[in-house]
Design a protein around this motif. Structure first.
Motif, short mmCIF file in Angstrom:
data_model
loop_
_atom_site.label_atom_id
_atom_site.label_comp_id
_atom_site.label_asym_id
_atom_site.label_seq_id
_atom_site.Cartn_x
_atom_site.Cartn_y
_atom_site.Cartn_z
N VAL A 1 81.55 -56.62 -35.34
CA VAL A 1 80.73 -55.67 -34.59
C VAL A 1 80.78 -54.40 -35.53
O VAL A 1 79.49 -53.73 -35.38
CB VAL A 1 81.44 -55.49 -33.16
CG1 VAL A 1 82.70 -54.70 -33.25
CG2 VAL A 1 80.24 -54.85 -32.36
N ASN A 2 81.75 -54.01 -36.44
CA ASN A 2 81.73 -52.67 -36.87
C ASN A 2 82.05 -53.00 -38.36
O ASN A 2 82.91 -51.94 -38.88
CB ASN A 2 82.31 -51.61 -36.19
CG ASN A 2 81.98 -50.08 -36.88
OD1 ASN A 2 80.98 -50.00 -37.30
ND2 ASN A 2 83.00 -49.39 -36.71
N ALA A 3 81.82 -54.10 -39.14
CA ALA A 3 82.40 -54.34 -40.39
C ALA A 3 81.92 -53.20 -41.61
O ALA A 3 80.97 -52.57 -41.10
CB ALA A 3 81.72 -55.67 -40.75
N TYR B 1 84.94 -52.02 -40.90
CA TYR B 1 86.17 -51.56 -39.90
C TYR B 1 86.35 -52.43 -38.89
O TYR B 1 85.43 -53.33 -38.44
CB TYR B 1 85.62 -50.18 -39.59
CG TYR B 1 85.32 -49.17 -40.51
CD1 TYR B 1 86.56 -48.46 -41.21
CD2 TYR B 1 83.94 -48.78 -40.75
CE1 TYR B 1 86.23 -47.63 -42.32
CE2 TYR B 1 83.74 -47.89 -41.70
CZ TYR B 1 84.72 -47.41 -42.49
OH TYR B 1 84.52 -46.44 -43.55
N GLU B 2 87.51 -52.49 -38.32
CA GLU B 2 88.08 -53.40 -37.24
C GLU B 2 88.12 -52.65 -35.97
O GLU B 2 88.58 -51.47 -35.73
CB GLU B 2 89.26 -53.98 -37.50
CG GLU B 2 89.73 -55.11 -36.41
CD GLU B 2 90.63 -55.83 -37.18
OE1 GLU B 2 91.61 -56.30 -36.42
OE2 GLU B 2 90.71 -56.38 -38.26
N THR B 3 87.31 -53.08 -34.96
CA THR B 3 87.33 -53.00 -33.57
C THR B 3 88.62 -53.57 -32.80
O THR B 3 88.65 -54.57 -32.92
CB THR B 3 86.10 -53.35 -32.84
OG1 THR B 3 84.81 -52.55 -33.64
CG2 THR B 3 86.03 -52.63 -31.41
N ARG C 1 86.13 -58.29 -35.50
CA ARG C 1 85.94 -58.03 -36.97
C ARG C 1 84.33 -57.76 -37.51
O ARG C 1 84.51 -57.30 -38.42
CB ARG C 1 86.67 -59.34 -37.56
CG ARG C 1 88.25 -59.34 -37.62
CD ARG C 1 88.71 -60.16 -38.26
NE ARG C 1 88.53 -61.83 -37.77
CZ ARG C 1 87.83 -62.67 -38.24
NH1 ARG C 1 86.99 -62.60 -39.39
NH2 ARG C 1 87.66 -64.11 -37.74
#
Length: 329
Positions: free
Chosen positions: A298-300, A302-304, A296
């Motif tokens: 690592v690329n907030a 957006y969700e990995t 949640r």
């Protein structure tokens, strides 16, 4: 035993803290005191409390349960097959659930999320039965090697059918996130499904844990000590179906936890399954809660997919094992 108790205690403490941070961290960070208030004195008018109770708590609880169940299923699978590279997917559970889910999406598109979960769980069970039937068909009955080979064969067949159906009916996009693994849609209903199937699976796993320890040393030794190996294997298969089937129906394909955690547990507590099963459960839950939190953040915002996070840990470990590491099962 003292070392195992210490490992279990420390792992449990780590899991509790991971759960707290998992609930607190997200698109909107919430401090830990607010998390505690939402648990012990829920205020339905407080937006943060609603987010915690309806979204983050079930997701964190689901992650802990899925990780625990996959780890225990992996430990049992490795004990049954005496194969250090075995994991729940060897039994065709993942591929069976995916096939059933695709069939449900194509022919029963109006099914609710709970209906889809039930469909994938049924598919996982049918795949396990098919693997057992194929493995038992040849002369000599079901052996660990035949079980693994049958699982790979049935899994490959179901995977091919799933791909063909998803492409023909254009549902590949809907299935993509499920294949990658994720807990974004976890609800309290999902947690209840996990508990109903998982608690029974863990109880059976603990009941046969002593026999699993002997069986992992070799079938001849187990028979020589008067154990009913057919019964133990049958119960072990039921455990894998219940735990892995429930986990896959909720979270999709989350790889490598069932492979990595049992090996780490054996390194920490030895080869006694009475210790491996509970410690694997706690460590597996801890790993997936941490991985889901990372997915949640690592690329907030957006969700990995959480499967990608676990793969970063699992792939190097798999390659290390595949190079020929030797260890007792």
């Amino acid at each position: 035993m003292g070392r195992a108790a210490l490992v279990f205690l420390l792992s449990a403490v780590g899991l509790v803290f991971s759960l707290g941070w998992s609930v607190a961290l997200g698109a909107a960070d919430i401090d830990l005191p607010t998390v505690w208030e939402a648990v012990v004195s829920f205020d339905p008018l407080n937006t943060n409390h609603q987010v915690i109770q309806e979204l983050r708590l079930p997701r964190a609880a689901g992650a802990a349960l899925v990780g625990a169940f996959l780890a225990v299923a992996g430990a049992v699978m490795q004990g049954l097959t005496r194969n250090p590279l075995a994991s729940p997917s060897v039994m065709g559970v993942t591929h069976g659930a995916a096939f059933s889910l695709i069939v449900a999406l194509v022919f029963f598109p109006s099914l609710s999320n709970f209906g889809m979960m039930v469909a994938s769980f049924i598919g996982a069970g049918l795949a396990v039965l098919l693997v057992i039937a194929v493995g038992s068909f040849s002369k000599g009955g079901l052996t660990p090697v035949k079980l693994a080979l049958a699982g790979v064969a049935i899994g490959g067949m179901l995977s091919s059918l799933s791909t063909a159906i998803s492409l023909h009916f254009q549902v590949a996009k809907q299935m993509s996130f499920w294949y990658a693994g994720g807990l974004a849609n976890t609800s309290w209903t999902s947690v209840k499904v996990l508990l109903i199937a998982g608690v029974l699976g863990v109880i059976i796993a603990l009941a046969i844990s002593r026999s699993m320890t002997v069986l992992s040393l070799g079938e001849d030794i187990s028979k020589g000590l008067g154990q009913n190996t057919i019964l133990i294997k049958s119960l072990g298969v039921i455990v894998v179906f219940l735990l892995a089937g429930a986990a896959v129906s909720v979270a999709g394909t989350v790889g490598f936890i069932g492979l990595v955690i049992p090996h780490i547990t054996r390194f920490l507590v030895g080869s006694d399954y009475r210790l491996i099963i509970p410690v694997s459960a706690v460590l597996g839950g801890w790993l997936l809660v941490a991985a889901d939190t990372g997915a949640r953040l690592v690329n907030a915002p957006y969700e990995t997919p959480v499967g990608a996070i676990t793969a970063l840990i699992g792939v190097p470990f798999f390659l290390y094992l595949a190079r020929g590491k030797r260890g007792g099962m």
